[in-house]
Design an enzyme around this catalytic site. Structure first.
Site, PDB file in Angstrom:
ATOM      1  N   CYS A 173       6.640  -7.766  -0.163  1.00  0.00           N
ATOM      2  CA  CYS A 173       6.972  -6.937  -1.327  1.00  0.00           C
ATOM      3  C   CYS A 173       7.093  -7.762  -2.597  1.00  0.00           C
ATOM      4  O   CYS A 173       7.286  -7.209  -3.678  1.00  0.00           O
ATOM      5  CB  CYS A 173       8.244  -6.148  -1.070  1.00  0.00           C
ATOM      6  N   HIS A 177       8.082   2.540  -4.927  1.00  0.00           N
ATOM      7  CA  HIS A 177       7.887   1.154  -4.476  1.00  0.00           C
ATOM      8  C   HIS A 177       6.529   0.972  -3.801  1.00  0.00           C
ATOM      9  O   HIS A 177       6.434   0.789  -2.590  1.00  0.00           O
ATOM     10  CB  HIS A 177       9.036   0.769  -3.539  1.00  0.00           C
TER      11      HIS A 177
END
Lengths: 384, 100
Positions: free
Chosen positions: A83, A331
């Site tokens: 991420c 996200h």
């Protein structure tokens, strides 16, 4: 470091079923290049931040895919670090400028997640963990749940206090037209949402999202570029063990502490100088721990500080996650680190509209991969 | 990266050396939304365990009751079927933990 941010762009974040990864990349790239006042041929190289395209979409070789959308076959490569892929792509791009190899480069972060069912996405995201964690049947919410459990035990924090992170970030998201969820929620909403991995509930967790974000940076700004200058004064990365269970601390992430300490030193600022920060709130507990690791709250106090609205727009002095954060803005994992840069740039230029932090001069982005396995910290300033 | 039979086979020495080791729970959670191959077992607890001697591990807790879900519960490492295989595949076994 004399690196200036030129144009920035993000697509809408959300469930973009009608949009392909290629289309998202094109939109973000074209808008960022146009906003820079440049032609595609002015870009020396491209850096792509992405995590899951190879795993979920069977599309590796993203660097070349993106050059087609720029319309210029320049050097182009993909950077991955779970991420934190976006933040690492930016760090790699900055190093290429510092080396003198390139003068103006484009960084694009992108992720397409909602084409795939949540089982496959859950399994794909576990690529950021270790074999030991996969064999244990752990998931990312599960690993952050372990962190939440450790933190709650150590400091006597309630689930309601943790929930205040999502409440703040959803409030901020109501002011962001690009956000996935533009609605406010309450602590009760969080508490009533279904359990994902105890003690984390659905509304403690950032969503599965599609989106792309792009920035153009340069070591040789043209006098013609009319927007207010924003400089990147620090870009630092640190790493840690792949597995969460091997860490010496379960309530602080050493990669964040180390990368931010280096970044503050490089930029010549302290945590008290930061006016606005984008924090990697993949889960509510992640923002709580980050707020302490970055030096914004004392140990054990961050959840209370957040609940007391010390970091809320219109209330606090230092504002965290004005974009809505990962929780409310969405996200798309590879895009997140670049979206954070776009948000802080808009804030420092005074272009953030209803979510503008007044007189913001110094901003920070905090982008984390895995369970704190890698952290990329950037500091942005209006003056060198 | 997938946990394939060959990966588990490469670990077999270490795996068999762990069977019967005792320790206690440091952290626990209950996974309610699992990764695909663990779907049939959900909800299941995942625990961080400190073994006697200080080695730390992460693993699934089996044969558990609500009262076992707390810090300090004593556990023992046992060999269990890992997950539900897709189609006709090699059945994988690995270390899990059982309350003592």
């Amino acid at each position: 470091m004399k690196i200036q941010i030129l144009g920035t762009a993000t697509t809408k974040f959300g469930e973009l079923w009608g949009v392909s990864p290629r289309t998202m990349a094109r939109e973000a790239i074209q808008n960022a290049v146009v906003a820079s006042g440049l032609k595609p041929s002015d870009i020396d190289a491209i850096f792509v931040g992405n995590m899951l395209s190879g795993i979920l979409g069977n599309q590796a070789n993203l660097g070349s895919l993106v050059t087609e959308e720029l319309g210029e076959f320049k050097p182009s490569l993909r950077v991955e670090g779970a991420c934190a892929s976006g933040g690492l792509a930016l760090n790699t791009a900055i190093n290429s400028l510092l080396s003198g190899q390139y003068k103006t480069v484009l960084i694009v972060g992108l992720e397409k997640m909602t084409d795939h069912n949540s089982d496959d996405v859950t399994a794909g995201l576990m690529a950021a963990g270790s074999d030991e964690e996969r064999i244990a049947g752990a998931t990312f919410p599960g690993l952050y749940a372990l962190m939440a459990r450790a933190y709650m035990q150590k400091y006597g924090i309630t689930e309601e206090l943790l929930a205040s992170v999502s409440v703040k970030n959803h409030y901020h998201g109501t002011f962001n037209p690009k956000a996935q969820f533009q609605m406010a929620i309450t602590v009760t909403d969080v508490m009533r949402s279904s359990k994902v991995a105890d003690p984390l509930k659905l509304l403690d967790c950032s969503p599965i999202s599609d989106g792309a974000a792009a920035v153009v940076i340069t070591s040789e700004p043209s006098k013609k570029f009319a927007k207010k200058p924003v400089y990147i004064t620090a870009s630092e990365v640190a790493t840690d063990t792949l597995s969460f269970y091997e860490r010496s601390s379960f309530t602080s992430l050493a990669a964040v502490v180390n990368a931010s300490a280096k970044a503050y030193k490089k930029a010549g600022v302290t945590s008290e100088d930061i006016d606005v920060a984008e924090i990697h709130d993949c889960f509510s507990i992640a923002e709580v721990v980050a707020t302490e690791d970055l030096g914004f709250s004392k140990r054990g106090k961050a959840a209370k500080d957040i609940a007391e609205e010390k970091f809320t727009l219109g209330k606090g002095k230092l504002i965290t996650n004005p974009s809505g954060g990962l929780k409310s803005c969405g996200h798309p994992v590879g895009a997140t680190g670049i979206k954070q840069i776009v948000e802080i740039t808009e804030q420092l230029r005074g272009e953030a509209g209803k979510r503008q932090v007044p007189n913001a001069r110094v901003g920070l982005t905090h982008n984390v991969g895995g369970t704190g396995t890698v952290a990329a910290i950037h500091i942005l300033q209006t003056k060198l | 990266m997938k946990v394939t039979p060959v990966k588990l086979w490469r670990r077999q020495k270490e795996t068999s050396s762990l069977i019967g080791k005792k320790g206690h729970i440091l952290l626990w959670t209950i996974i309610r939304v699992p990764a695909k191959s663990f779907g049939q077992q959900a909800p299941y607890p995942v625990v961080v365990v400190e073994l006697e001697g200080g080695q730390r591990m992460v693993g699934q807790l089996v044969d558990w009751q609500e009262k076992d879900l707390r810090v300090g519960t004593n556990v023992i490492a046992v060999l269990r079927r890992l997950r539900t295989e897709e189609k006709a595949d090699v059945i994988s076994y690995n270390i899990k933990f059982k309350p003592l």
